[in-house]
Motif scaffolding. Structure first.
Motif, PDB file in Angstrom:
ATOM      1  N   PHE A   1     -47.519 -77.415  23.614  1.00 34.34           N
ATOM      2  CA  PHE A   1     -46.967 -77.153  24.993  1.00 34.34           C
ATOM      3  C   PHE A   1     -45.940 -78.162  25.692  1.00 34.34           C
ATOM      4  N   ASP A   2     -46.360 -79.667  25.214  1.00 29.71           N
ATOM      5  CA  ASP A   2     -45.539 -80.682  25.823  1.00 29.71           C
ATOM      6  C   ASP A   2     -44.201 -80.362  25.323  1.00 29.71           C
ATOM      7  N   VAL A   3     -44.097 -80.072  24.004  1.00 27.17           N
ATOM      8  CA  VAL A   3     -42.925 -80.006  23.159  1.00 27.17           C
ATOM      9  C   VAL A   3     -41.848 -78.810  23.789  1.00 27.17           C
ATOM     10  N   ILE A   4     -42.635 -77.739  24.027  1.00 25.74           N
ATOM     11  CA  ILE A   4     -42.138 -76.737  24.637  1.00 25.74           C
ATOM     12  C   ILE A   4     -41.350 -76.888  25.865  1.00 25.74           C
ATOM     13  N   LEU A   5     -42.252 -77.348  26.676  1.00 28.41           N
ATOM     14  CA  LEU A   5     -41.953 -77.713  28.099  1.00 28.41           C
ATOM     15  C   LEU A   5     -40.657 -78.447  28.434  1.00 28.41           C
ATOM     16  N   LYS A   6     -40.877 -79.631  27.408  1.00 24.76           N
ATOM     17  CA  LYS A   6     -39.820 -80.720  27.674  1.00 24.76           C
ATOM     18  C   LYS A   6     -38.853 -80.820  27.018  1.00 24.76           C
ATOM     19  N   ASN A   7     -38.534 -79.952  25.990  1.00 28.98           N
ATOM     20  CA  ASN A   7     -37.280 -79.557  25.369  1.00 28.98           C
ATOM     21  C   ASN A   7     -36.208 -79.056  26.313  1.00 28.98           C
ATOM     22  N   LYS A   8     -35.000 -79.268  26.089  1.00 28.60           N
ATOM     23  CA  LYS A   8     -33.955 -78.646  26.990  1.00 28.60           C
ATOM     24  C   LYS A   8     -33.750 -77.225  26.388  1.00 28.60           C
ATOM     25  N   TRP A   9     -34.114 -76.172  27.021  1.00 23.43           N
ATOM     26  CA  TRP A   9     -33.608 -74.940  26.743  1.00 23.43           C
ATOM     27  C   TRP A   9     -32.203 -74.441  27.551  1.00 23.43           C
ATOM     28  N   LYS A  10     -31.470 -73.572  26.852  1.00 20.92           N
ATOM     29  CA  LYS A  10     -30.401 -73.178  27.375  1.00 20.92           C
ATOM     30  C   LYS A  10     -30.492 -71.895  28.532  1.00 20.92           C
ATOM     31  N   SER A  11     -31.875 -71.400  28.139  1.00 22.22           N
ATOM     32  CA  SER A  11     -31.945 -70.334  29.178  1.00 22.22           C
ATOM     33  C   SER A  11     -33.496 -70.621  29.816  1.00 22.22           C
ATOM     34  N   ASP A  12     -33.616 -70.851  30.991  1.00 19.98           N
ATOM     35  CA  ASP A  12     -34.960 -70.804  31.549  1.00 19.98           C
ATOM     36  C   ASP A  12     -35.857 -69.538  31.296  1.00 19.98           C
ATOM     37  N   LEU A  13     -35.151 -68.482  31.567  1.00 23.19           N
ATOM     38  CA  LEU A  13     -35.796 -67.281  31.366  1.00 23.19           C
ATOM     39  C   LEU A  13     -36.480 -67.373  29.816  1.00 23.19           C
ATOM     40  N   LEU A  14     -35.825 -67.568  28.850  1.00 24.41           N
ATOM     41  CA  LEU A  14     -36.192 -67.697  27.393  1.00 24.41           C
ATOM     42  C   LEU A  14     -37.295 -68.545  27.353  1.00 24.41           C
ATOM     43  N   LYS A  15     -37.337 -69.646  28.003  1.00 20.01           N
ATOM     44  CA  LYS A  15     -38.262 -70.675  27.924  1.00 20.01           C
ATOM     45  C   LYS A  15     -39.608 -69.940  28.607  1.00 20.01           C
ATOM     46  N   ASN A  16     -39.531 -69.439  29.684  1.00 18.03           N
ATOM     47  CA  ASN A  16     -40.482 -69.111  30.296  1.00 18.03           C
ATOM     48  C   ASN A  16     -41.469 -67.822  29.414  1.00 18.03           C
ATOM     49  N   TYR A  17     -40.359 -67.105  28.837  1.00 16.57           N
ATOM     50  CA  TYR A  17     -40.935 -65.917  27.951  1.00 16.57           C
ATOM     51  C   TYR A  17     -41.667 -66.428  26.915  1.00 16.57           C
TER      52      TYR A  17
END
Length: 166
Positions: A1-17
């Motif tokens: 989870f830490d890697v998923i949450l701390k990585n920079k995502w281009k889209s917050d929607l995609l990150k949350n999904y």
């Protein structure tokens, strides 16, 4: 989870999904595992049958290798075979031969030689080993006076081999 949450995502929607998808997958996996464990046995009926068997005469119990340890632990009775026997072991072959045989003399000789006094059968065995009640050992149990059904509760049966010499 830490890697998923701390990585920079281009889209917050995609990150949350994606995070929601991982969390739902974990919840589903845990729920599925708990469900499978609760159904894997032993069932209440099987335990009741073996508690009953515990109070019977001291004789070896014949059943599928899959249930050998379970039968021994709950009932305290010796079993003919259990999962510790390899598939190529002669006892496994003999067990399978008895399951499919309709030869009363052969079955009686086998039971006498191995001091088997009880046969324990559940619904899973009936569905996996035999096609119907006219197959192999089931036919012999239902049609021979040498066997007496001493327990029958919700698909679990215990048959006593009445010609067994204790």
């Amino acid at each position: 989870f830490d890697v998923i949450l701390k990585n920079k995502w281009k889209s917050d929607l995609l990150k949350n999904y994606f995070t929601l998808l991982v969390i739902c997958g974990l919840i589903f996996s845990v729920g599925s595992f708990i469900n499978r464990i609760s159904r894997s046995g032993p069932s209440t009926e099987e335990i009741v049958s073996l508690e009953y068997l515990k109070e019977q005469d001291d004789a070896t119990v014949f059943s599928s290798a899959e249930y050998g340890f379970f039968i021994r632990k709950v009932s305290g009775k010796k079993t003919y075979v259990d999962n510790s026997y390899l598939r190529s072991n002669p006892r496994i072959r003999e067990m399978n031969d008895v399951f499919i045989s309709r030869d009363l003399k052969k079955i009686s000789r086998f039971l006498d030689e191995n001091k088997i006094g009880f046969i324990w059968i559940n619904d899973k065995m009936k569905n996996n080993i035999w096609k119907n009640n006219d197959d192999g050992l089931l036919f012999i149990l239902h049609n021979s006076k040498q066997f007496k059904k001493i327990f029958d509760y919700k698909g679990v049966e215990i048959w006593k081999y009445v010609q067994f010499n204790y």
